[in-house]
Enzyme design. Structure first.
Site, PDB file in Angstrom:
ATOM      1  CB  CYS A 294      -0.902  -0.006   1.232  1.00  0.00           C
ATOM      2  SG  CYS A 294      -2.049   1.389   1.288  1.00  0.00           S
TER       3      CYS A 294
ATOM      4  NE  ARG B 283      -5.946   5.488  -2.356  1.00  0.00           N
ATOM      5  CZ  ARG B 283      -6.991   5.332  -3.158  1.00  0.00           C
ATOM      6  NH1 ARG B 283      -7.030   5.974  -4.315  1.00  0.00           N
ATOM      7  NH2 ARG B 283      -7.980   4.539  -2.827  1.00  0.00           N
TER       8      ARG B 283
END
Length: 381
Positions: free
Chosen positions: A215, A304
């Protein structure tokens, strides 16, 4: 302007008490949303981690997994070819490759049904997820197909959502009441957001924003709460709600968990179970073929996440149940949790919540010079 100190797993330690117990007397089992798990581990709802066959394999070993209903398995008749393509491209091309793969084909109802039926027929727990935007359609569809639980999951979720476009608003309380199966929700990271969601009828809340191995939310958006503080604060909201209502809602720590020590710390901070991605993406059976990426990696407008190479180190059974041939906590996750709890005097997950936690910035470095310089044991991280 006020700043609050927050702590990650590497900054805390679990302190022994005056009690230890025989490991054979330790029970690491837990019940989440009515589903009994012998191992409190849930595989992340990511295409690199959980496929229908992986969910079946996890269930046979006492854990479970979550299938992302917006992933490649519900878009393609042959998702394996897409997964191979994602694993084969260069680091310069993977974002565009994934964006194209996830946009080229739409989600198909018959594939949603087929995935759920495959998991169920294999004896696994059919736990599935979608974003809030698609929950109104995919939730009832999944329930009708025989799913055991449904998760509404996004990077950050809250009970109070403002939009001038009324069609974008999902009333979580109404949705939970309308669903014939348990509904879980995520992700949150603090007391107030968690406390407000507890009264909506959800059966579990996933906590953690931005700590996942793949992430990049914390870099792209600057948003996140270190996991030790995140779990502690959200678990307090759960405990306060339980005292007020008598209704216990499970907290699942999601993200930032790299090895077995992190699992022990997450449970000690108050989590009832953990959701993990990269440690299971390293299994021979994992659909990512040695790579791992998050749900937001293929985002059409603002990716992201990164596609990271995690390798393939062992079969799933060895990762979960051992025996371990590694010194870094990557194998025999269940065994390490049992040993950790026995050493700390905790016979159950509930008792593990009460062990003493310390702020310990030197935990990862004290006395570990040789491991660090030789990249052994704790020095591998």
């Amino acid at each position: 302007m006020t700043f609050h100190r927050a702590y990650g797993f590497d900054e805390i330690a679990l302190a022994p008490s005056d009690i230890t117990v025989d490991e054979s007397d330790v029970n690491i089992g837990v019940t989440i949303a009515g589903i009994e798990l012998a191992i409190p581990i849930i595989a992340s709802a990511m295409d690199s981690v959980c496929s229908p066959s992986m969910a079946v394999a996890l269930g046979k070993l006492g854990a479970t997994g979550v299938l992302n209903l917006e992933g490649v398995h519900t878009r393609y008749e042959n998702p394996e070819s897409i997964l191979k393509k994602i694993a084969s491209v260069s680091n310069n091309d993977y974002v565009t490759t994934m964006q194209n793969a996830y946009q080229k084909e739409t989600i198909k109802d018959h594939l949603v049904e087929r995935c759920i039926q495959t998991i169920k027929s294999g004896g696994g727990h059919a736990i599935v997820s979608s974003t809030p935007q698609r929950a109104a359609h995919l939730g009832p569809l999944a329930a009708a197909a025989g799913a055991d639980a449904f998760i509404i999951q996004s990077t950050v979720i809250s009970k109070y959502f403002y939009s001038s476009d009324a069609s974008k608003k999902l009333d979580i309380e109404t949705f939970c009441a309308s669903m014939p199966i348990p509904v879980l929700i995520g992700n949150t990271a603090n007391y107030d957001a968690t406390k407000s969601l507890l009264s909506t009828g959800v059966s579990g809340i996933f906590v953690g924003i931005g700590p996942g191995a793949a992430c990049t939310t914390r870099g792209v958006l600057g948003i996140g709460v270190p996991m030790a503080t995140c779990i502690t604060d959200t678990a307090k909201a759960r405990n306060d709600y339980f005292e007020e209502t008598g209704n216990y809602v499970s907290i699942i720590a999601d993200g930032g968990i790299i090895n077995s020590g992190d699992i022990c710390k997450a449970i000690a901070c108050g989590a009832d179970a953990v959701m993990i991605g990269s440690p299971l993406a390293r299994a021979h059976e994992a659909p990512g073929l040695g790579f791992h990426w998050g749900m937001a990696t293929p985002n059409a407008l603002l990716p992201r996440g990164a596609r990271i190479e995690v390798g393939s180190i062992a079969d799933l059974k060895t990762i979960l149940l051992g025996p371990s041939s590694s010194d870094d906590g990557s194998l025999n996750l269940a065994g390490a949790l049992s040993t950790g709890m026995a050493t700390l005097g905790a016979k159950s997950i509930a008792e593990m919540h009460n062990v003493k936690k310390l702020i310990a910035p030197s935990l990862q470095t004290e006395g570990k010079l040789y491991q660090k310089t030789q990249k052994l044991g704790m020095g591998k991280r």
